[in-house]
Design a protein around this motif. Structure first.
Motif, PDB file in Angstrom:
ATOM      1  N   ARG A   1       0.829  -1.078  -0.033  1.00  0.00           N
ATOM      2  CA  ARG A   1      -0.075  -0.059   0.069  1.00  0.00           C
ATOM      3  C   ARG A   1       0.843   1.281  -0.001  1.00  0.00           C
ATOM      4  N   ARG A   2       1.970   1.333   0.957  1.00  0.00           N
ATOM      5  CA  ARG A   2       2.803   2.437   0.911  1.00  0.00           C
ATOM      6  C   ARG A   2       3.595   2.621  -0.487  1.00  0.00           C
TER       7      ARG A   2
ATOM      8  N   ARG B   1       2.447   1.758  -3.442  1.00  0.00           N
ATOM      9  CA  ARG B   1       1.575   2.294  -4.393  1.00  0.00           C
ATOM     10  C   ARG B   1       1.195   3.838  -4.111  1.00  0.00           C
ATOM     11  N   ALA B   2       1.237   4.353  -2.947  1.00  0.00           N
ATOM     12  CA  ALA B   2       1.080   5.606  -2.413  1.00  0.00           C
ATOM     13  C   ALA B   2       2.317   6.531  -2.575  1.00  0.00           C
TER      14      ALA B   2
ATOM     15  N   ASP C   1      -4.918  -0.986   7.182  1.00  0.00           N
ATOM     16  CA  ASP C   1      -5.973  -0.066   7.014  1.00  0.00           C
ATOM     17  C   ASP C   1      -6.941   0.229   7.768  1.00  0.00           C
TER      18      ASP C   1
ATOM     19  N   ALA D   1      -4.717   0.581  -7.179  1.00  0.00           N
ATOM     20  CA  ALA D   1      -4.134   1.302  -6.559  1.00  0.00           C
ATOM     21  C   ALA D   1      -3.223   2.222  -7.374  1.00  0.00           C
ATOM     22  N   GLU D   2      -2.715   1.500  -8.179  1.00  0.00           N
ATOM     23  CA  GLU D   2      -1.541   2.136  -9.079  1.00  0.00           C
ATOM     24  C   GLU D   2      -2.024   2.794 -10.368  1.00  0.00           C
TER      25      GLU D   2
ATOM     26  N   ARG E   1      -7.590   4.163  -6.437  1.00  0.00           N
ATOM     27  CA  ARG E   1      -8.360   3.831  -5.555  1.00  0.00           C
ATOM     28  C   ARG E   1      -7.308   2.971  -4.398  1.00  0.00           C
ATOM     29  N   THR E   2      -7.099   3.109  -3.476  1.00  0.00           N
ATOM     30  CA  THR E   2      -6.269   2.818  -2.586  1.00  0.00           C
ATOM     31  C   THR E   2      -6.979   1.922  -1.349  1.00  0.00           C
ATOM     32  N   ARG E   3      -8.438   1.941  -1.260  1.00  0.00           N
ATOM     33  CA  ARG E   3      -9.026   1.320  -0.172  1.00  0.00           C
ATOM     34  C   ARG E   3      -9.887   0.421  -0.766  1.00  0.00           C
TER      35      ARG E   3
END
Length: 703
Positions: free
Chosen positions: A76-77, A79-80, A128, A177-178, A182-184
């Motif tokens: 997740r990190r 991707r962010a 999350d 995400a990438e 949309r990360t959630r």
């Protein structure tokens, strides 16, 4: 100036991102502002802060005993593009009284009205965590399962368990995400009784294996990566009740053929979940077809899982989504993105009120709704982004002033205005539209002060920045030229703001270069036709714009030496740099290409099929844009740089290109970065890389 001083600072400050406040949340009553920030411009540890009554205080930071970051959180990190450690994400209840965050897989809660952070025991490493709107429960993901626990630490229970190792509940897949932003993967109901949950099945996705050659004792990790033309993960939606009930959402199978645009490649299956939410009107989702030319906004019946179509969008090339849209006001007014008939900019329509954004105003993002008020960012000049507000009574009002890139968060009568301007970065707290305080930006000041000349070059009025050495006098001698673009979709470098890349541009200038940055066709901010002019060919028009800007800049400043021209870039910019020396050796004499996607068939489905279509149906588009297939054209010095742990643009891109160059007998340089991902910010790597690039380009140009 000391050539090494700035690179060291650049790496030590993680591109001047440390000490910068971010991820603002304003309480509904406007009294409290939550945000993340490290203590100083060289402090990599991020903490949770509270601004209240005109002052700041730390709410939470790293605690002793935190373990390693879980794999799902690490992804997740990545991707962010998160560069800090410590508290890097958080979520709040409806009133912004209860805050949850994870540290090393441990779940923590803290209250904004007093008390120390409290660890909540969980069934496994938490990813999350998000509190329920009423603040009594916390949902979290562990081992691909969605669970819930009381904020008091009691009643931990399973809500949705993965059926096998290829399934997760509550997480976003790679493409979401990438490429979709949309990360959630789950959303609470307003009454805290249920959640809308994404189930992701990657069993049909091909597996790639990423390892670090510098650590041969470590096994490579398996990554489900949906490359262009291959199978996507299957995402389905479910209503999961806290009391144990569960209903599957009826997902639309395919777009109506009558309304789906015709094309050489057509795939009307709804394979992408763009976004979802659950507000007072009910749950909803926005889904998109595989060929990205149709999208459905759908209401969901939480009792039955049945769906109904609210709105449909379609485009003969691809649909571009405005982040935050669609959205709904508290009274149920839909806020929809649209391109007006005969228009060329992405606007907003307030469906119930019949209001549309002013002509020529290019909407960038919907920031949120407060009652019937809609907050969004937009601009009528590509190099500026401003904060706007819409209310039925007052209409459209611009809230930010002065040139820059502005964004905001709001609650009650409070607006937190986050502004990047030519003078620097400020965060201003507005109450009733008037300044009421500042949130400190503790980033370090760059050792070089950017001095860009802003230009509009050539027939296409290409927005550009030209950096010249501070010590150079016009007419005193020629300067080698360095193009330093990104020039790809979704990113602008040429804005009226001081940013890390403008400081880097000035540093290169101080080393004796005239540095040119240009945003050409395909970049955002100039309208729909501008962005979509790269449909079917992501290289030729983009490269032509760089060449045109270079020649126009040389006409503006005679000191630019067109006999010594280099180009450098990262990611899409690296792809462009390599493509420049392959296809235009008459213009470009050397290049550094970092993390370049050299074989576009190896990049993910959503991002690459958007521009080039399906490689099995439109192979000529991929052949035209591939660097590997044109490796034999190289006649100029080229350095390839790649992080060996990059799971976005995999090292295979660099290795395949290098192999093709070798087979063609084309000399080139390769610089692998062991352990580095797509974003290279580590001290001892990012700084040394700048110096190695400088040495390579100076030698290549004979400087």
């Amino acid at each position: 100036m000391d050539a090494q001083g700035f690179p060291r600072q650049f790496a030590r400050t993680r591109r001047f991102s440390l000490g910068v406040p971010r991820r603002f949340t304003v309480s509904p009553d406007g009294q409290r502002v939550l945000f993340l920030r490290s203590d100083a411009g060289d402090d990599p540890v991020s903490r949770l802060w509270l601004y209240e009554d005109g002052s700041e205080r730390i709410l939470a930071g790293p605690s002793g005993g935190a373990g390693d970051v879980p794999e799902a959180e690490r992804i997740r990190r990545e991707r962010a593009r998160e560069t800090s450690r410590g508290v890097v994400a958080y979520a709040t209840d409806r009133e912004a009284r209860v805050v949850t965050y994870a540290l090393g897989g441990q779940l923590w809660t803290v209250r904004t009205d007093g008390g120390a952070p409290r660890r909540v025991t969980t069934a496994g490493p938490a990813v999350d965590p998000r509190p329920s709107p009423d603040g009594t429960l916390v949902a979290y993901v562990t081992g691909g399962a969605l669970r819930v626990v009381g904020t008091d630490g009691t009643g931990d229970r399973l809500l949705a368990a993965p059926e096998n190792g290829d399934v997760t509940y509550g997480l976003a897949d790679h493409v979401a995400a990438e490429s979709l932003g949309r990360t959630r993967g789950y959303w609470w109901s307003p009454d805290s009784a249920a959640l809308l949950v994404a189930r992701v099945d990657t069993s049909m996705v091909q597996r790639w294996y990423i390892g670090d050659p510098s650590l041969p004792g470590n096994a490579p990790r398996s990554v489900p990566y949906p490359a262009a033309g291959t199978a996507n993960a299957e995402t389905t939606m479910h209503i999961v009740r806290v009391d144990g009930g569960r209903v599957a959402v009826r997902m639309p199978a395919a777009a109506d053929a009558e309304f789906h645009p015709e094309g050489r490649w057509t795939d009307p299956a709804f394979e992408y979940l763009v976004t979802a939410w659950w507000d007072s009107t009910g749950p909803a989702m926005n889904v998109q077809t595989r060929d990205q030319r149709t999208a459905y906004l759908m209401d969901i019946d939480p009792a039955t899982g049945e769906t109904s179509l609210l709105h449909q969008r379609r485009d003969r090339r691809w649909l571009e989504f405005v982040p935050g849209a669609p959205a709904r006001t508290s009274a149920g007014c839909s806020v929809l993105a649209f391109v007006p008939p005969g228009g060329d900019v992405q606007g907003l329509r307030m469906a119930r009120h019949g209001a549309v954004t002013p002509p020529g105003l290019y909407v960038r993002e919907v920031l949120g709704t407060l009652g019937e008020r809609v907050l969004f960012t937009a601009g009528d000049e590509p190099t500026e982004v401003h904060v706007w507000s819409y209310e039925p009574d007052s209409g459209f009002v611009r809230l930010s002033e002065g040139p820059g890139v502005h964004t905001a968060a709001a609650g009650g009568d409070t607006v937190v205005l986050d502004s990047m301007t030519p003078e620097g970065h400020t965060v201003t707290v507005l109450r009733d539209g008037k300044p009421a305080g500042q949130i400190a930006v503790r980033a370090e000041e760059p050792l070089v002060t950017p001095r860009p000349v802003r230009l509009s070059l050539g027939e296409r009025e290409l927005r550009s920045l030209l950096f010249l050495p501070s010590w150079h006098e016009p007419g005193s001698g020629s300067l080698p030229v360095l193009l330093s673009p990104y020039a790809g979709p979704g990113v602008q470098l040429v804005v009226k703001a001081r940013a890390w890349w403008t400081a880097v541009g000035q540093w290169w200038a101080e080393q004796g270069f005239a540095v040119l940055m240009t945003d050409g066709r395909g970049t955002p901010g100039r309208g729909v036709a501008w962005e979509k002019s790269i449909h079917g060919d992501q290289l030729t028009p983009v490269l032509d714009d760089q060449v045109d800007a270079l020649h126009a800049a040389a006409g503006y400043r005679a000191d630019l030496d067109l006999g010594r021209v280099a180009i450098r870039g990262w990611s899409f910019g690296g792809y462009l740099a390599a493509g420049a020396v392959l296809h235009r050796p008459d213009v470009f004499h050397a290049a550094v290409a970092g993390a370049a996607p050299t074989d576009l068939r190896l990049y993910d489905t959503h991002w690459k099929e958007r521009y080039l279509g399906h490689p099995g149906v439109l192979p000529e588009n991929y052949a035209r844009c591939s660097l590997v297939e044109h490796a034999g054209k190289l006649t100029r010095p080229l350095m390839l740089v790649h992080g060996m742990a990059d799971d976005n643009v995999l090292p295979a891109h660099m290795l395949r290109f290098s192999a093709a160059l070798l087979e063609a007998g084309r000399p080139h340089s390769v610089l692998p970065l062991p352990g580095a991902g797509h974003l290279v910010t580590e001290e001892g790597v990012a700084d040394k890389l700048l110096l190695l690039e400088l040495d390579f380009l100076k030698k290549s140009l004979g400087c």
